[in-house]
Design a protein around this motif. Structure first.
Motif, PDB file in Angstrom:
ATOM      1  N   MET A 282     -26.966 -45.447 -21.397  1.00 19.06           N
ATOM      2  CA  MET A 282     -26.867 -45.236 -19.944  1.00 19.06           C
ATOM      3  C   MET A 282     -26.756 -43.744 -19.616  1.00 19.06           C
ATOM      4  SD  MET A 282     -24.332 -48.385 -18.858  1.00 19.06           S
ATOM      5  CE  MET A 282     -24.205 -47.781 -17.171  1.00 19.06           C
ATOM      6  N   TYR A 283     -25.997 -43.015 -20.429  1.00 15.52           N
ATOM      7  CA  TYR A 283     -25.826 -41.582 -20.203  1.00 15.52           C
ATOM      8  C   TYR A 283     -27.155 -40.852 -20.360  1.00 15.52           C
ATOM      9  CZ  TYR A 283     -24.872 -36.712 -21.293  1.00 15.52           C
ATOM     10  OH  TYR A 283     -24.912 -35.346 -21.325  1.00 15.52           O
TER      11      TYR A 283
ATOM     12  N   THR B 139     -32.519 -37.882 -13.944  1.00 19.48           N
ATOM     13  CA  THR B 139     -31.979 -37.220 -12.749  1.00 19.48           C
ATOM     14  C   THR B 139     -31.786 -35.715 -12.921  1.00 19.48           C
ATOM     15  OG1 THR B 139     -29.665 -37.620 -13.391  1.00 19.48           O
ATOM     16  CG2 THR B 139     -30.778 -39.318 -12.067  1.00 19.48           C
ATOM     17  N   LYS B 140     -31.670 -35.241 -14.147  1.00 24.23           N
ATOM     18  CA  LYS B 140     -31.340 -33.829 -14.357  1.00 24.23           C
ATOM     19  C   LYS B 140     -32.315 -33.093 -15.269  1.00 24.23           C
ATOM     20  CE  LYS B 140     -26.355 -34.694 -13.822  1.00 24.23           C
ATOM     21  NZ  LYS B 140     -25.015 -34.538 -14.461  1.00 24.23           N
ATOM     22  N   ASN B 141     -33.062 -33.817 -16.079  1.00 23.52           N
ATOM     23  CA  ASN B 141     -33.906 -33.171 -17.076  1.00 23.52           C
ATOM     24  C   ASN B 141     -35.335 -33.014 -16.555  1.00 23.52           C
ATOM     25  OD1 ASN B 141     -35.374 -32.492 -19.496  1.00 23.52           O
ATOM     26  ND2 ASN B 141     -33.678 -33.329 -20.675  1.00 23.52           N
TER      27      ASN B 141
ATOM     28  N   GLY C 276     -39.228 -41.822 -23.807  1.00 24.61           N
ATOM     29  CA  GLY C 276     -39.079 -41.712 -25.249  1.00 24.61           C
ATOM     30  C   GLY C 276     -37.630 -41.561 -25.667  1.00 24.61           C
ATOM     31  N   TRP C 277     -36.902 -40.699 -24.968  1.00 19.50           N
ATOM     32  CA  TRP C 277     -35.492 -40.515 -25.286  1.00 19.50           C
ATOM     33  C   TRP C 277     -34.679 -41.776 -25.023  1.00 19.50           C
ATOM     34  CZ3 TRP C 277     -33.698 -37.098 -28.368  1.00 19.50           C
ATOM     35  CH2 TRP C 277     -34.281 -35.825 -28.459  1.00 19.50           C
ATOM     36  N   VAL C 278     -34.979 -42.465 -23.935  1.00 21.76           N
ATOM     37  CA  VAL C 278     -34.247 -43.700 -23.626  1.00 21.76           C
ATOM     38  C   VAL C 278     -34.474 -44.740 -24.718  1.00 21.76           C
ATOM     39  CG1 VAL C 278     -34.107 -45.646 -22.030  1.00 21.76           C
ATOM     40  CG2 VAL C 278     -34.221 -43.319 -21.135  1.00 21.76           C
TER      41      VAL C 278
ATOM     42  N   LEU D  12     -31.766 -46.186 -27.385  1.00 25.58           N
ATOM     43  CA  LEU D  12     -31.475 -47.623 -27.474  1.00 25.58           C
ATOM     44  C   LEU D  12     -31.482 -48.083 -28.923  1.00 25.58           C
ATOM     45  CD1 LEU D  12     -33.495 -49.215 -24.522  1.00 25.58           C
ATOM     46  CD2 LEU D  12     -31.012 -49.271 -24.839  1.00 25.58           C
ATOM     47  N   TYR D  13     -32.418 -47.542 -29.711  1.00 26.00           N
ATOM     48  CA  TYR D  13     -32.531 -47.946 -31.110  1.00 26.00           C
ATOM     49  C   TYR D  13     -31.462 -47.294 -31.999  1.00 26.00           C
ATOM     50  CZ  TYR D  13     -37.191 -49.265 -29.414  1.00 26.00           C
ATOM     51  OH  TYR D  13     -38.236 -49.794 -28.695  1.00 26.00           O
ATOM     52  N   LEU D  14     -31.063 -46.064 -31.669  1.00 26.13           N
ATOM     53  CA  LEU D  14     -30.161 -45.309 -32.552  1.00 26.13           C
ATOM     54  C   LEU D  14     -28.738 -45.174 -32.031  1.00 26.13           C
ATOM     55  CD1 LEU D  14     -32.471 -42.368 -33.691  1.00 26.13           C
ATOM     56  CD2 LEU D  14     -32.094 -44.581 -34.793  1.00 26.13           C
ATOM     57  N   GLY D  15     -28.511 -45.525 -30.767  1.00 23.69           N
ATOM     58  CA  GLY D  15     -27.154 -45.459 -30.227  1.00 23.69           C
ATOM     59  C   GLY D  15     -26.633 -44.031 -30.150  1.00 23.69           C
ATOM     60  N   PRO D  16     -25.380 -43.796 -30.540  1.00 27.83           N
ATOM     61  CA  PRO D  16     -24.761 -42.472 -30.430  1.00 27.83           C
ATOM     62  C   PRO D  16     -25.533 -41.377 -31.163  1.00 27.83           C
ATOM     63  CG  PRO D  16     -23.103 -44.134 -30.905  1.00 27.83           C
ATOM     64  CD  PRO D  16     -24.432 -44.804 -31.062  1.00 27.83           C
TER      65      PRO D  16
END
Length: 259
Positions: A1-2, A9-11, A20-22, A26-30
């Protein structure tokens, strides 16, 4: 979510990189979130182009772009294979085909066509080599992790179980790590874009022909100069990635039940 909130909204990254980042997070978590913050999150207003200019960050962006598409295709294929009960070799084969197809035809060519004059077929031809090299490395690592773990840990081949997704997450991390070096080579030799922003490349990745964009691009390496890589060098790198893919399959056959 972060990561999703910050990216959208900021990038100032182009839209395909936001997705891609989302997906990768989702696949790698933290781990995915940490990579995002260290390599892509804009540290301050107007500072993104300079922040992502170093080659290692450009290559991270290139790798994320690749893995987001490839891993999504592999995930779809893995779920289908789990449902219909394909044997490990069939599972791995369909994962490679669907992963490569999705990564090339959607995440590379479809989303990057504006950068290449809006011609989809031209975008496919222009991105197929780089995508194939990346996919060989992604799949070489993922097939070894997936087959070996699934062969020895019960429940990891059932898409309805948590162990299936934990194994998939670990495999994506391995794919990301081993695809990174070849993406460094691709970006360094101008065979693939790294990270680019809408202030330089436009909303769809198309070049923005303004004095400001040209100045920004020249100062951060966002432009794509003509590559000087020879056919022999391309063939050598292609051979290395095929050997890596074959090594992953061999490890899966030796330490897992690929057959």
């Amino acid at each position: 979510m972060y990561v999703a909130f910050d990216a959208f909204t900021k990038n100032p990254e182009i839209t395909v990189m936001k997705w891609g980042w989302v997906l990768v997070t989702l696949y790698l978590g933290p781990v995915g979130a940490a990579i995002y913050v260290l390599s892509c999150k804009e540290p301050g207003p107007g500072a993104h182009e300079r922040f992502v200019a170093p080659l290692w960050k450009q290559a991270v962006g290139s790798t994320i772009h690749c893995v987001a598409g490839d891993a999504t295709g592999i995930m779809i294929a893995a779920v289908i294979a789990s449902v219909i009960g394909l044997p490990p070799w069939g599972d791995s084969l369909i994962e490679y085909v669907v992963g490569f197809g999705f990564g090339l035809l959607v995440f590379q060519a479809l989303f990057m066509r504006d950068m290449l004059g809006g011609n989809y077929l031209r975008a496919v031809r222009s991105t197929v080599f780089a995508e194939w090299l990346s996919m060989n490395c992604v799949m070489g690592a993922m097939v070894a992790v997936l087959v070996i773990i699934r062969s020895h840990v019960p429940g990891t081949d059932d898409a309805a179980g948590v162990r299936f997704w934990a194994t998939f997450s670990l495999a994506v991390l391995a794919g990301l790590a081993f695809a990174y070096p070849v993406n460094v080579w691709l970006v360094a030799n101008h065979l693939k874009h790294g990270m680019g922003t809408v202030r330089v490349l436009g909303e769809g990745g198309e070049a923005v022909h303004t004095a400001t964009a040209a100045t920004t691009s020249a100062g951060t390496g966002m432009a794509m100069p003509q590559t000087e890589v020879t056919r022999e060098q391309k063939a050598a790198m292609a051979t290395l990635t095929v050997v890596f893919l074959a090594s992953g399959v061999l490890l899966a056959a030796i330490f897992g039940r690929l057959g």
